[in-house]
Design a protein around this motif. Structure first.
Motif, short mmCIF file in Angstrom:
data_model
loop_
_atom_site.label_atom_id
_atom_site.label_comp_id
_atom_site.label_asym_id
_atom_site.label_seq_id
_atom_site.Cartn_x
_atom_site.Cartn_y
_atom_site.Cartn_z
N PRO A 39 10.87 -5.98 -12.59
CA PRO A 39 11.20 -4.61 -12.99
C PRO A 39 10.62 -3.63 -11.96
CG PRO A 39 10.26 -5.85 -14.82
CD PRO A 39 10.04 -6.67 -13.59
N ALA A 40 11.42 -2.69 -11.53
CA ALA A 40 10.94 -1.73 -10.52
C ALA A 40 9.75 -0.93 -11.00
CB ALA A 40 12.08 -0.79 -10.13
N VAL A 41 9.60 -0.82 -12.33
CA VAL A 41 8.49 -0.03 -12.87
C VAL A 41 7.14 -0.63 -12.51
CG1 VAL A 41 8.42 -1.28 -15.08
CG2 VAL A 41 7.65 1.10 -14.98
N LEU A 42 7.08 -1.95 -12.23
CA LEU A 42 5.81 -2.57 -11.87
C LEU A 42 5.27 -2.01 -10.56
CD1 LEU A 42 6.34 -6.32 -12.83
CD2 LEU A 42 5.32 -4.48 -14.15
N PHE A 43 6.16 -1.61 -9.66
CA PHE A 43 5.71 -1.03 -8.40
C PHE A 43 5.30 0.44 -8.59
CE2 PHE A 43 8.21 -4.64 -7.06
CZ PHE A 43 7.51 -5.14 -5.98
N GLU A 44 5.90 1.07 -9.56
CA GLU A 44 5.61 2.49 -9.79
C GLU A 44 4.32 2.69 -10.56
OE1 GLU A 44 9.06 3.84 -11.80
OE2 GLU A 44 10.41 3.55 -10.08
N VAL A 45 3.93 1.66 -11.34
CA VAL A 45 2.72 1.77 -12.16
C VAL A 45 1.50 2.10 -11.32
CG1 VAL A 45 1.06 0.37 -13.45
CG2 VAL A 45 3.46 0.37 -14.11
N ALA A 46 1.36 1.40 -10.19
CA ALA A 46 0.17 1.56 -9.36
C ALA A 46 0.12 2.90 -8.64
CB ALA A 46 0.09 0.43 -8.34
N GLN A 47 1.20 3.67 -8.70
CA GLN A 47 1.22 4.98 -8.04
C GLN A 47 1.07 6.12 -9.03
OE1 GLN A 47 5.01 4.29 -5.82
NE2 GLN A 47 3.76 4.54 -4.00
N GLU B 99 0.86 -1.18 0.00
CA GLU B 99 0.00 0.00 0.00
C GLU B 99 0.90 1.23 0.00
OE1 GLU B 99 -3.50 2.17 -0.20
OE2 GLU B 99 -3.27 -0.01 -0.28
N ALA B 100 0.97 1.92 -1.17
CA ALA B 100 1.84 3.08 -1.34
C ALA B 100 3.24 2.78 -0.82
CB ALA B 100 1.26 4.29 -0.62
N PRO B 101 3.96 1.81 -1.42
CA PRO B 101 5.27 1.40 -0.92
C PRO B 101 6.32 2.50 -1.06
CG PRO B 101 4.86 0.43 -3.07
CD PRO B 101 3.58 1.09 -2.65
N THR B 102 7.30 2.45 -0.17
CA THR B 102 8.41 3.38 -0.25
C THR B 102 9.41 2.91 -1.31
OG1 THR B 102 9.69 2.20 1.43
CG2 THR B 102 8.13 3.88 2.21
N LYS B 103 10.34 3.77 -1.66
CA LYS B 103 11.34 3.39 -2.66
C LYS B 103 12.20 2.23 -2.16
CE LYS B 103 11.76 7.88 -4.96
NZ LYS B 103 12.69 8.98 -5.36
N HIS B 104 12.50 2.21 -0.88
CA HIS B 104 13.30 1.11 -0.31
C HIS B 104 12.54 -0.21 -0.43
CE1 HIS B 104 16.01 -1.08 2.35
NE2 HIS B 104 14.94 -1.46 3.05
N GLU B 105 11.26 -0.20 -0.11
CA GLU B 105 10.46 -1.42 -0.22
C GLU B 105 10.35 -1.89 -1.67
OE1 GLU B 105 7.49 -0.56 3.61
OE2 GLU B 105 6.91 0.02 1.57
N MET B 106 10.15 -0.94 -2.58
CA MET B 106 10.06 -1.32 -3.99
C MET B 106 11.36 -1.94 -4.48
SD MET B 106 7.78 1.68 -5.87
CE MET B 106 8.77 3.06 -5.29
N HIS B 107 12.48 -1.34 -4.10
CA HIS B 107 13.79 -1.85 -4.55
C HIS B 107 14.06 -3.24 -3.97
CE1 HIS B 107 17.99 -1.79 -5.78
NE2 HIS B 107 18.32 -2.15 -4.54
N HIS B 108 13.71 -3.43 -2.69
CA HIS B 108 13.98 -4.71 -2.03
C HIS B 108 13.19 -5.85 -2.69
CE1 HIS B 108 14.44 -7.77 1.07
NE2 HIS B 108 13.11 -7.84 1.17
N PHE B 109 11.90 -5.65 -2.88
CA PHE B 109 11.07 -6.73 -3.41
C PHE B 109 11.26 -6.90 -4.92
CE2 PHE B 109 9.06 -6.34 0.67
CZ PHE B 109 8.67 -7.64 0.95
N ALA B 110 11.59 -5.83 -5.63
CA ALA B 110 11.89 -5.98 -7.05
C ALA B 110 13.14 -6.85 -7.23
CB ALA B 110 12.10 -4.61 -7.68
N LYS B 111 14.11 -6.65 -6.38
CA LYS B 111 15.33 -7.46 -6.45
C LYS B 111 15.07 -8.89 -6.00
CE LYS B 111 20.16 -7.50 -4.92
NZ LYS B 111 21.19 -6.78 -4.12
N LYS B 112 14.27 -9.06 -4.97
CA LYS B 112 14.00 -10.39 -4.43
C LYS B 112 13.23 -11.27 -5.41
CE LYS B 112 11.64 -12.73 -0.60
NZ LYS B 112 12.77 -13.59 -0.29
N TYR B 113 12.23 -10.69 -6.09
CA TYR B 113 11.41 -11.46 -7.02
C TYR B 113 11.80 -11.24 -8.48
CZ TYR B 113 8.34 -12.56 -3.11
OH TYR B 113 7.84 -13.04 -1.91
N HIS B 114 12.94 -10.59 -8.68
CA HIS B 114 13.46 -10.34 -10.03
C HIS B 114 12.44 -9.59 -10.89
CE1 HIS B 114 16.66 -13.19 -8.98
NE2 HIS B 114 15.71 -14.01 -8.56
#
Length: 314
Positions: free
Chosen positions: A45-53, A28-43
Motif C-alpha cells: 500500500p502506498a500509504v506505508l511510504f507516506e506514514v514515515a513522512q 530517505e524522504a522518497p519522492t512520489k515516483h519512488e514510492m509508487h514504483h516500489f509500492a507496485k513492485k512489492y505489492h
C-alpha cells in the motif's frame, strides 16, 4: 534518496549498488515516483511510504496480505531527531521510522534518519536473517532515546551552572528547548511502548536467535528511559521555579534600590520646597543661605542613605 544494503556471509551489513541483490532498502524522504514504483513492485500500500513522512504519526504494528498472498509486516516507531531552535539551542523532536518486512527483504522509510542508519550498519550478532536486523533496529531506536536523554542531562547540568550568571532571555530559551525535548521524548517513548506487546507476540521474531533476551533488553531500555524522563521533568520544574524566584528577587532588589533613591532625593526636594515659599524664612537675607541649605540637604541625605543601607535597602 534510495540506499541498498547487502548481508554478507559473515552477517555484516554493507552498502550495495543493486536493487536485485539488496537485502535491505532504505528510503530517505522518497519522492512520489519512488514510492509508487516500489509500492507496485512489492505489492505494498502506498500509504506505508507516506506514514514515515507524517510528523504527526504514531507508533503502529500491522500486517498486510498482498495480492500474491504474501504477508507483510509493518512496524512504525518514533525516533529522536536532534534539531536547533531559533536561538541555536539543541533540542529533540521525534520522527516516524517505518520497517517493512517483505519476505527476506527489509524496507525502511524515514526522514532525517541518517544517524540511525549508521548505527544499524554497525549492529553485531546478525545471523543472516532480516528479522534479526529489524528486531535489533528496534533496540537501536530505544538506545537512541537513552543517548538523547544523556544529552538532555548534560544540558540541564550546564543550565544549573549558568543559572546565576547567564542572561535571563538566554536561560528562558534554553529552558524552553529542554522542556520541549522532554515532552517529545516522553510521548515518543510511550507511543513506541504500546506496540511492544504486539512485537513480542509476533511469530515473525520467534526465529530470531536470542529474541527473548533482546526483547528483555528493549524493556530494560524503556525502563531506564522512562525513569530518566521522570527525573529530568522534575529537575526542569525545579529549575523553572528557581528561575522565577531569581527573577522575582532581582526585581525586588531593583524596586528596593529605586525606592531608596526616591526617599533620598525627597530630602533636598522637601527642604527646597520649604525654603522656596514666598514667605519670610530663616537665612532668606543671608548670602550663605543657599550653601547652608545645600549642605543641610546633603547631610540629611547622607544620613538617610546610611540608615537605609543599614536596613539593607541597598
Amino acid at each position: 534518496m534510495i540506499t541498498y544494503f547487502e548481508m554478507t556471509p559473515e552477517g555484516q551489513l554493507v552498502e550495495g549498488t543493486s536493487e536485485k541483490s539488496a537485502d535491505w532498502i532504505h528510503f530517505e524522504a522518497p519522492t512520489k515516483h519512488e514510492m509508487h514504483h516500489f509500492a507496485k513492485k512489492y505489492h505494498l500500500p502506498a500509504v506505508l511510504f507516506e506514514v514515515a513522512q507524517d510528523i504527526n504519526e504514531v507508533a503502529r504494528y500491522e500486517t498486510f496480505t498482498t495480492d500474491t498472498g504474501e504477508v507483510l509486516t509493518h512496524i512504525c516507531l518514533l525516533v529522536p531527531v536532534k534539531t536547533h531552535d531559533s536561538e541555536d539551542h539543541a533540542e529533540y523532536i521525534t520522527r516516524p521510522f517505518s520497517l517493512i518486512i517483505s519476505g527476506q527483504t527489509l524496507l525502511t522509510v524515514g526522514h532525517q534518519q541518517s544517524e540511525l542508519i549508521d548505527e544499524i550498519l554497525t549492529l553485531e550478532g546478525l545471523d543472516g536473517q532480516i528479522e534479526t536486523v529489524a528486531l535489533k533496529s528496534v533496540s537501536a531506536i530505544y538506545q537512541r532515546y537513552l543517548a538523547a536523554l544523556a544529552v538532555v542531562a548534560q544540558q540541564i547540568e550546564q543550565l544549573e551552572e549558568n543559572v546565576h550568571v547567564s542572561t535571563r532571555n538566554r536561560l528562558l530559551y534554553a529552558l524552553k528547548s529542554l522542556k520541549k525535548s522532554v515532552v517529545y521524548l516522553d510521548l515518543g517513548l510511550k507511543s513506541n511502548q504500546q506496540i511492544i506487546p504486539q512485537i513480542k507476540a509476533s511469530p515473525l521474531f520467534e526465529r530470531v536467535s536470542g529474541h527473548t533476551d533482546l526483547l528483555y533488553r528493549i524493556d530494560l531500555q524503556f525502563a531506564k528511559s522512562d525513569k530518566a524522563i521522570t527525573t529530568y521533568r522534575e529537575l526542569l520544574a525545579q529549575l523553572s521555579d528557581l528561575l522565577s524566584d531569581i527573577i522575582s528577587n532581582r526585581l525586588n532588589n531593583i524596586m528596593k534600590t529605586l525606592t531608596s533613591l526616591s526617599i533620598i532625593l525627597t530630602v533636598p526636594t522637601t527642604l527646597g520646597g520649604f525654603w522656596g515659599m514666598n514667605v519670610p524664612v530663616p537665612l532668606a537675607e543671608s548670602k550663605l543661605g543657599f550653601l547652608v541649605l545645600l549642605g543641610l540637604s546633603l547631610a540629611i541625605s547622607l544620613c538617610v542613605g546610611w540608615w537605609l543601607k543599614k536596613k539593607d535597602y541597598f
